[in-house]
Design a protein around this motif. Sequence first.
Motif, PDB file in Angstrom:
ATOM      1  N   TYR A   6       0.884  -1.171   0.000  1.00 33.09           N
ATOM      2  CA  TYR A   6       0.000   0.000   0.000  1.00 33.09           C
ATOM      3  C   TYR A   6       0.915   1.213   0.000  1.00 33.09           C
ATOM      4  O   TYR A   6       1.880   1.255   0.779  1.00 33.09           O
ATOM      5  CB  TYR A   6      -0.918  -0.011   1.222  1.00 33.09           C
ATOM      6  CG  TYR A   6      -1.844   1.187   1.312  1.00 33.09           C
ATOM      7  CD1 TYR A   6      -2.756   1.452   0.302  1.00 33.09           C
ATOM      8  CD2 TYR A   6      -1.800   2.046   2.407  1.00 33.09           C
ATOM      9  CE1 TYR A   6      -3.610   2.539   0.388  1.00 33.09           C
ATOM     10  CE2 TYR A   6      -2.652   3.133   2.498  1.00 33.09           C
ATOM     11  CZ  TYR A   6      -3.557   3.376   1.477  1.00 33.09           C
ATOM     12  OH  TYR A   6      -4.394   4.449   1.554  1.00 33.09           O
ATOM     13  N   SER A   9       1.798   2.794   3.407  1.00 36.71           N
ATOM     14  CA  SER A   9       2.238   1.908   4.487  1.00 36.71           C
ATOM     15  C   SER A   9       3.741   2.054   4.681  1.00 36.71           C
ATOM     16  O   SER A   9       4.525   1.830   3.758  1.00 36.71           O
ATOM     17  CB  SER A   9       1.892   0.453   4.133  1.00 36.71           C
ATOM     18  OG  SER A   9       2.719  -0.459   4.813  1.00 36.71           O
ATOM     19  N   PRO A  30      -1.135  -3.635  -5.431  1.00 35.27           N
ATOM     20  CA  PRO A  30      -1.695  -2.748  -4.402  1.00 35.27           C
ATOM     21  C   PRO A  30      -2.802  -3.421  -3.596  1.00 35.27           C
ATOM     22  O   PRO A  30      -3.651  -4.134  -4.142  1.00 35.27           O
ATOM     23  CB  PRO A  30      -2.240  -1.571  -5.222  1.00 35.27           C
ATOM     24  CG  PRO A  30      -1.516  -1.630  -6.524  1.00 35.27           C
ATOM     25  CD  PRO A  30      -1.301  -3.094  -6.785  1.00 35.27           C
ATOM     26  N   ASN A  32      -5.520  -1.941  -0.973  1.00 41.35           N
ATOM     27  CA  ASN A  32      -6.025  -0.682  -0.443  1.00 41.35           C
ATOM     28  C   ASN A  32      -6.503  -0.857   1.001  1.00 41.35           C
ATOM     29  O   ASN A  32      -7.560  -1.438   1.252  1.00 41.35           O
ATOM     30  CB  ASN A  32      -7.162  -0.153  -1.323  1.00 41.35           C
ATOM     31  CG  ASN A  32      -7.509   1.290  -0.995  1.00 41.35           C
ATOM     32  OD1 ASN A  32      -7.613   1.673   0.164  1.00 41.35           O
ATOM     33  ND2 ASN A  32      -7.690   2.101  -2.022  1.00 41.35           N
ATOM     34  N   GLN A  38      -7.317  -5.571   2.739  1.00 43.33           N
ATOM     35  CA  GLN A  38      -6.456  -6.483   3.506  1.00 43.33           C
ATOM     36  C   GLN A  38      -7.267  -7.492   4.312  1.00 43.33           C
ATOM     37  O   GLN A  38      -6.720  -8.518   4.743  1.00 43.33           O
ATOM     38  CB  GLN A  38      -5.526  -5.677   4.428  1.00 43.33           C
ATOM     39  CG  GLN A  38      -6.194  -5.071   5.651  1.00 43.33           C
ATOM     40  CD  GLN A  38      -6.883  -3.736   5.358  1.00 43.33           C
ATOM     41  OE1 GLN A  38      -7.148  -3.403   4.210  1.00 43.33           O
ATOM     42  NE2 GLN A  38      -7.151  -2.970   6.406  1.00 43.33           N
ATOM     43  N   ASP A 206      -0.474   3.193  -7.010  1.00 37.72           N
ATOM     44  CA  ASP A 206      -1.753   3.329  -6.298  1.00 37.72           C
ATOM     45  C   ASP A 206      -1.864   4.636  -5.529  1.00 37.72           C
ATOM     46  O   ASP A 206      -2.857   4.850  -4.819  1.00 37.72           O
ATOM     47  CB  ASP A 206      -1.983   2.148  -5.371  1.00 37.72           C
ATOM     48  CG  ASP A 206      -0.885   1.940  -4.336  1.00 37.72           C
ATOM     49  OD1 ASP A 206       0.272   2.274  -4.640  1.00 37.72           O
ATOM     50  OD2 ASP A 206      -1.171   1.413  -3.244  1.00 37.72           O
TER      51      ASP A 206
END
Length: 210
Positions: A6, A9, A30, A32, A38, A206
Motif C-alpha cells: 500500500y 504503508s 496494491p 487498499n 487487507q 496506487d
Amino acid sequence: MELYTYYRSTSSYRVRIALALKGLDVRAVPVNLLEGEQRAAGYTALNPQGRVPALRLDDGILLVQSPAIIEYLEEVQPQPPLLPVEAAQRAKVRGVAALIGCDVHPLHNVSVLNQLRQLGHDEAQINRWIAHWIGEGLAAVERLIGGRGYCFGDEPGLADVYLIPQLYAAERFGIDLGRYPRVNRVAALAALHPAFRAAHPAAQSDAPTQ
C-alpha cells in the motif's frame, strides 16, 4: 516477484526501498487498506494476518513481515550490503532499525489508533499520543546515528531503510522535525538517491494523483 503493498504503508515503503537498493525487479500488487482489501477473504487466504507487505517469490513462496522480507533480500542478494561487516557495528545498525520498527511504528499503526478511538479517545488525544511516541523515538535515533553521511556511513543501509519511511509518517502527522539535524541530514541525502525516490509513496501506482 510480487510485492503486496500500500503506497502509504511505512512497512511496505521500507521493503520497497530495500528492493530498489538491491536493484531487484518486483511487480507491485496494491492492497487498499482504506477500503479494507487487507481483510478480504482472497487476501487473508494468502496472508492470514491481513497486513502488508507480503512478498511472493518467483517459486510461489510467500514471505510476510518487513524485517523478515528485508533479511531475506540481504541474504539472497548481498550486494550492495545493507549491513556493515563488523559484528558490533551490524548490531548498532540493527538496533536503530528495531527501535523504529518495534518501538515507534507499531504505536501509530492504524489498527492501534482505531483501538484508541474505540476506547473513547478523541482525535486531539490521539494526535498527542502519535507525537509523543514518534518524537521520543526520533530523539533517540538522533543520538544513535553518526555525524556524517547516512545513518552509519557514506552509503545507505538498513537503518536508513527504516528511518526514511518513519520520517514520511512523521510529516503526515505534522511532527516538527526541526529538532533533529542528523536525521534531517539523512533525509536530505535520501531525497537525492534514486532508490529512495523510486520507493517514495508519491511514486507508487496506487498513490492518488490529486
